[in-house]
Design a protein around this motif. Structure first.
Motif, PDB file in Angstrom:
ATOM      1  N   LYS A   1       0.709  -1.060  -0.063  1.00  0.00           N
ATOM      2  CA  LYS A   1      -0.101   0.052   0.194  1.00  0.00           C
ATOM      3  C   LYS A   1       0.869   1.312   0.084  1.00  0.00           C
ATOM      4  O   LYS A   1       0.610   2.135  -0.894  1.00  0.00           O
ATOM      5  CB  LYS A   1      -1.034   0.045   1.321  1.00  0.00           C
ATOM      6  CG  LYS A   1      -1.816  -1.049   1.179  1.00  0.00           C
ATOM      7  CD  LYS A   1      -2.812  -1.086   2.520  1.00  0.00           C
ATOM      8  CE  LYS A   1      -3.786  -2.128   2.729  1.00  0.00           C
ATOM      9  NZ  LYS A   1      -4.572  -2.318   3.633  1.00  0.00           N
ATOM     10  N   VAL A   2       1.994   1.392   0.905  1.00  0.00           N
ATOM     11  CA  VAL A   2       2.957   2.336   0.896  1.00  0.00           C
ATOM     12  C   VAL A   2       3.441   2.717  -0.485  1.00  0.00           C
ATOM     13  O   VAL A   2       3.632   3.683  -0.967  1.00  0.00           O
ATOM     14  CB  VAL A   2       3.635   2.351   2.051  1.00  0.00           C
ATOM     15  CG1 VAL A   2       4.758   3.398   1.898  1.00  0.00           C
ATOM     16  CG2 VAL A   2       3.002   2.257   3.361  1.00  0.00           C
ATOM     17  N   ARG A   3       4.077   1.538  -0.992  1.00  0.00           N
ATOM     18  CA  ARG A   3       4.733   1.649  -2.296  1.00  0.00           C
ATOM     19  C   ARG A   3       3.806   2.141  -3.550  1.00  0.00           C
ATOM     20  O   ARG A   3       4.312   3.096  -4.512  1.00  0.00           O
ATOM     21  CB  ARG A   3       5.322   0.302  -2.924  1.00  0.00           C
ATOM     22  CG  ARG A   3       6.371   0.033  -1.766  1.00  0.00           C
ATOM     23  CD  ARG A   3       7.191  -1.413  -2.170  1.00  0.00           C
ATOM     24  NE  ARG A   3       8.383  -1.550  -1.462  1.00  0.00           N
ATOM     25  CZ  ARG A   3       9.509  -0.895  -1.550  1.00  0.00           C
ATOM     26  NH1 ARG A   3       9.445  -0.012  -2.605  1.00  0.00           N
ATOM     27  NH2 ARG A   3      10.479  -0.991  -0.613  1.00  0.00           N
ATOM     28  N   LYS A   4       2.586   1.786  -3.458  1.00  0.00           N
ATOM     29  CA  LYS A   4       1.514   2.115  -4.412  1.00  0.00           C
ATOM     30  C   LYS A   4       1.239   3.741  -4.248  1.00  0.00           C
ATOM     31  O   LYS A   4       1.315   4.378  -5.041  1.00  0.00           O
ATOM     32  CB  LYS A   4       0.383   1.297  -4.331  1.00  0.00           C
ATOM     33  CG  LYS A   4      -0.741   1.588  -5.484  1.00  0.00           C
ATOM     34  CD  LYS A   4      -1.902   0.750  -5.123  1.00  0.00           C
ATOM     35  CE  LYS A   4      -2.896   1.160  -6.355  1.00  0.00           C
ATOM     36  NZ  LYS A   4      -4.015   0.077  -6.208  1.00  0.00           N
ATOM     37  N   MET A   5       1.277   4.082  -2.982  1.00  0.00           N
ATOM     38  CA  MET A   5       1.019   5.815  -2.781  1.00  0.00           C
ATOM     39  C   MET A   5       2.027   6.366  -3.482  1.00  0.00           C
ATOM     40  O   MET A   5       2.022   7.594  -3.963  1.00  0.00           O
ATOM     41  CB  MET A   5       0.962   5.921  -1.304  1.00  0.00           C
ATOM     42  CG  MET A   5      -0.319   5.524  -0.733  1.00  0.00           C
ATOM     43  SD  MET A   5      -0.282   5.662   1.235  1.00  0.00           S
ATOM     44  CE  MET A   5       0.083   7.367   0.979  1.00  0.00           C
ATOM     45  N   PHE A   6       3.335   5.970  -3.318  1.00  0.00           N
ATOM     46  CA  PHE A   6       4.399   6.664  -3.895  1.00  0.00           C
ATOM     47  C   PHE A   6       4.913   6.475  -5.327  1.00  0.00           C
ATOM     48  O   PHE A   6       5.659   6.998  -5.884  1.00  0.00           O
ATOM     49  CB  PHE A   6       5.786   6.464  -2.953  1.00  0.00           C
ATOM     50  CG  PHE A   6       5.721   7.375  -1.622  1.00  0.00           C
ATOM     51  CD1 PHE A   6       6.155   8.479  -1.548  1.00  0.00           C
ATOM     52  CD2 PHE A   6       5.136   6.837  -0.650  1.00  0.00           C
ATOM     53  CE1 PHE A   6       6.402   9.184  -0.347  1.00  0.00           C
ATOM     54  CE2 PHE A   6       4.937   7.424   0.696  1.00  0.00           C
ATOM     55  CZ  PHE A   6       5.819   8.680   0.833  1.00  0.00           C
ATOM     56  N   GLY A   7       4.000   5.555  -5.783  1.00  0.00           N
ATOM     57  CA  GLY A   7       4.722   4.992  -7.288  1.00  0.00           C
ATOM     58  C   GLY A   7       5.769   4.160  -7.088  1.00  0.00           C
ATOM     59  O   GLY A   7       6.549   4.207  -8.205  1.00  0.00           O
TER      60      GLY A   7
ATOM     61  N   CYS B   1       7.629   0.626  -7.065  1.00  0.00           N
ATOM     62  CA  CYS B   1       7.713  -0.723  -7.637  1.00  0.00           C
ATOM     63  C   CYS B   1       7.701  -1.937  -6.490  1.00  0.00           C
ATOM     64  O   CYS B   1       8.362  -1.298  -5.520  1.00  0.00           O
ATOM     65  CB  CYS B   1       8.724  -1.372  -8.553  1.00  0.00           C
ATOM     66  SG  CYS B   1       8.961  -0.338 -10.057  1.00  0.00           S
ATOM     67  N   THR B   2       7.135  -2.815  -6.359  1.00  0.00           N
ATOM     68  CA  THR B   2       7.193  -3.870  -5.350  1.00  0.00           C
ATOM     69  C   THR B   2       8.440  -4.877  -5.565  1.00  0.00           C
ATOM     70  O   THR B   2       8.698  -5.253  -6.587  1.00  0.00           O
ATOM     71  CB  THR B   2       6.176  -4.853  -5.379  1.00  0.00           C
ATOM     72  OG1 THR B   2       4.851  -4.044  -5.034  1.00  0.00           O
ATOM     73  CG2 THR B   2       6.083  -5.710  -4.338  1.00  0.00           C
TER      74      THR B   2
ATOM     75  N   ASP C   1       2.074   6.944 -14.350  1.00  0.00           N
ATOM     76  CA  ASP C   1       2.172   6.021 -15.555  1.00  0.00           C
ATOM     77  C   ASP C   1       3.310   4.533 -15.481  1.00  0.00           C
ATOM     78  O   ASP C   1       2.989   3.892 -16.171  1.00  0.00           O
ATOM     79  CB  ASP C   1       2.693   6.643 -16.752  1.00  0.00           C
ATOM     80  CG  ASP C   1       1.752   7.685 -17.095  1.00  0.00           C
ATOM     81  OD1 ASP C   1       0.431   7.601 -16.924  1.00  0.00           O
ATOM     82  OD2 ASP C   1       2.101   8.933 -17.575  1.00  0.00           O
ATOM     83  N   TYR C   2       4.087   4.904 -14.435  1.00  0.00           N
ATOM     84  CA  TYR C   2       5.013   3.631 -14.198  1.00  0.00           C
ATOM     85  C   TYR C   2       5.588   3.939 -12.709  1.00  0.00           C
ATOM     86  O   TYR C   2       5.424   4.778 -12.113  1.00  0.00           O
ATOM     87  CB  TYR C   2       6.128   3.783 -15.007  1.00  0.00           C
ATOM     88  CG  TYR C   2       6.964   5.001 -15.201  1.00  0.00           C
ATOM     89  CD1 TYR C   2       8.102   5.322 -14.377  1.00  0.00           C
ATOM     90  CD2 TYR C   2       6.687   6.165 -16.202  1.00  0.00           C
ATOM     91  CE1 TYR C   2       8.690   6.551 -14.312  1.00  0.00           C
ATOM     92  CE2 TYR C   2       7.435   7.212 -16.181  1.00  0.00           C
ATOM     93  CZ  TYR C   2       8.641   7.299 -15.175  1.00  0.00           C
ATOM     94  OH  TYR C   2       9.133   8.606 -15.054  1.00  0.00           O
TER      95      TYR C   2
END
Length: 464
Positions: free
Chosen positions: A235-241, A243-244, A304-305
């Motif tokens: 969730k945190v990674r998705k917020m900042f854009g 990658c996992t 976008d990425y």
């Protein structure tokens, strides 16, 4: 003598000046008086069986030098590439004019284009140390003094940040060779856990904008709480854009995220208060239902990425042996093998959470340098540095120190007198190495007076 130029009412207007920056800004004022030269320095100053040399670059400016035995005023290079401009303005230039001196700027081994070996391999870094750098400097002084004009010249060293540390240590190790030292923002205490950096950065941030500091504090705490939830790292990674990472390297992936936030704002405190003021406004103006969302949206690079911001990508940068990487790897090696100065969040009086510990740096040191260093060797090296040079109580004379009240590195420097033959100037409105610049319209009264007094001390020691 210690001179304390006022503050706690801090004037938050300072001149702009790396992980955490040390490098001084290019003055942009190069002149035709600056000339490039090469010192044939020994590759290994302490191996009598080898006479191999490398090309160590330097710049000189003799526009003010008197014909016979002018003072040699040497800007000691640090963890950066030297460039023209630094010898054509600022305190160095004024000191040369006031003392009819010749200016020199010597590049530090393994930085810029002064390379004893061809790349940044761990094996080659056995030749990277402050001892080798000081021996290079001693050899350079001897080379210049072979010229008739400089045979009996007195020598002044000037240093900013790490190069101020090196200049101070040079006065300790080569006292008869060096007449005087001007050391600005030099950390003297080697320390693994430099948690004071973020404490000072947070103090300055709060003085600039309490709302910005409170927003950052709340955002980091919310992010830490979110990270502990089920699927929180994603969730945190998705917020900042971000990658996992595959595979995961916890807890070090987590530390990278929070260290990145701290380094971003810490560097702005250190280098440019006007930039920090602008960026704080941008943060506060960014949309978000929570402070964490505001910070993430402010820092997000693209919708976008994703970008790689994890331990594996961090290690890839620090382990890269190409010299194209600049100062990142060589200076980190020096930190891991003698200085420490690892910025952590092990301090309750700062706004960046409690995630980043020395364990992160211990692992990064070990993994970056082929397992040749570890927590035990780092601790021993830091202790040995302080034992040798005295930490914040060095045994030296004829040294003028300057520290800025806005500089997060200041806690590693001096806070009181050493002896009657040194001078300590605390400039409340000053940032990192800001006293090295020419007089500026934005200088506060404390900075104006400190620049004058620092130069006066150097002149007095030269006139003795």
């Amino acid at each position: 003598m210690k001179t304390f130029y006022s503050l706690l009412i801090i004037t938050l207007v300072v001149a702009p000046l790396h992980a955490y920056k040390h490098t001084p800004e290019d003055s942009g004022n190069s002149s035709s008086s600056e000339v490039w030269g090469v010192h044939k320095a020994r590759v290994d100053n302490f191996n009598p069986a080898s006479r191999a040399t490398y090309d160590q670059r330097y710049i000189s400016n003799d526009e003010f030098a008197r014909d016979e035995n002018p003072p040699m005023i040497i800007y000691v290079g640090g963890e950066w590439e030297i460039t023209q401009g630094q010898l054509s303005s600022g305190q160095l230039h004024l000191m040369a004019e006031e003392n009819e001196g010749a200016l020199f700027y010597l590049e530090h081994r393994f930085y810029g284009h002064s390379m004893p070996k061809g790349d940044y391999s761990t094996a080659n870094f056995q030749l990277l140390s402050s001892d080798q750098a000081m021996a290079d400097l001693a050899g350079f002084i001897k080379m210049i003094k072979k010229q008739k004009q400089y045979k009996h010249s007195k020598v002044v060293l000037f240093g900013c940040s790490y190069s101020a540390t090196l200049s101070t240590w040079m006065k300790h190790d080569y006292p008869d060779m060096i007449t005087a030292v001007y050391a600005t923002s030099g950390p003297l205490l080697a320390k693994e856990d430099m948690n004071e950096y973020l404490e000072r950065a947070s103090l300055v941030l709060g003085l600039l904008s309490k709302e910005c500091a409170n927003t950052l504090n709340a955002a980091v705490q919310q992010l830490q709480d979110l990270y502990e939830e089920e699927d929180g790292p994603h969730k945190v990674r998705k917020m900042f854009g971000y990658c996992t990472p595959r595979p995961s390297n916890e807890p070090y992936d987590k530390m990278v995220i929070f260290e990145t936030i701290a380094a971003y704002f810490g560097n702005m405190v250190q280098t440019s208060m006007p930039t920090l003021q602008t960026e704080c406004k941008k943060l506060l103006d960014t949309e978000g239902e929570t402070e964490a969302e505001k910070l993430a949206n402010y820092r997000r690079v693209s919708n976008d990425y994703c970008i790689h911001q994890d331990y594996k990508s961090t290690l890839s940068a620090y382990a890269n042996t190409s010299t194209a990487q600049g100062s990142l790897r060589p200076f980190f090696y020096q930190q891991c093998t003698g200085f420490g100065w690892f910025v952590t969040t092990n301090n309750d009086n700062q706004d960046f959470g409690n995630v980043v510990t020395t364990d992160f740096y211990h692992k990064l040191c070990e993994d970056s340098f082929d397992k040749t260093v570890n927590a035990q060797t780092i601790a021993a090296a830091v202790a040995a540095t302080n034992e040798r040079y005295g930490g914040q109580n060095p045994t030296i004379t004829n040294t003028a120190f300057a520290y800025g009240g806005l500089d997060p590195w200041q806690p590693m420097g001096l806070s009181d007198n050493i002896n009657d033959d040194t001078a300590v100037f605390y400039i409340g409105s000053g940032g990192h190495c800001h006293d090295m610049f020419a007089p500026l319209a934005s200088d506060g009264p404390d900075m104006v007076q400190a620049k004058i007094d620092l130069r006066a001390h150097i002149k007095n020691w030269l006139d003795e």
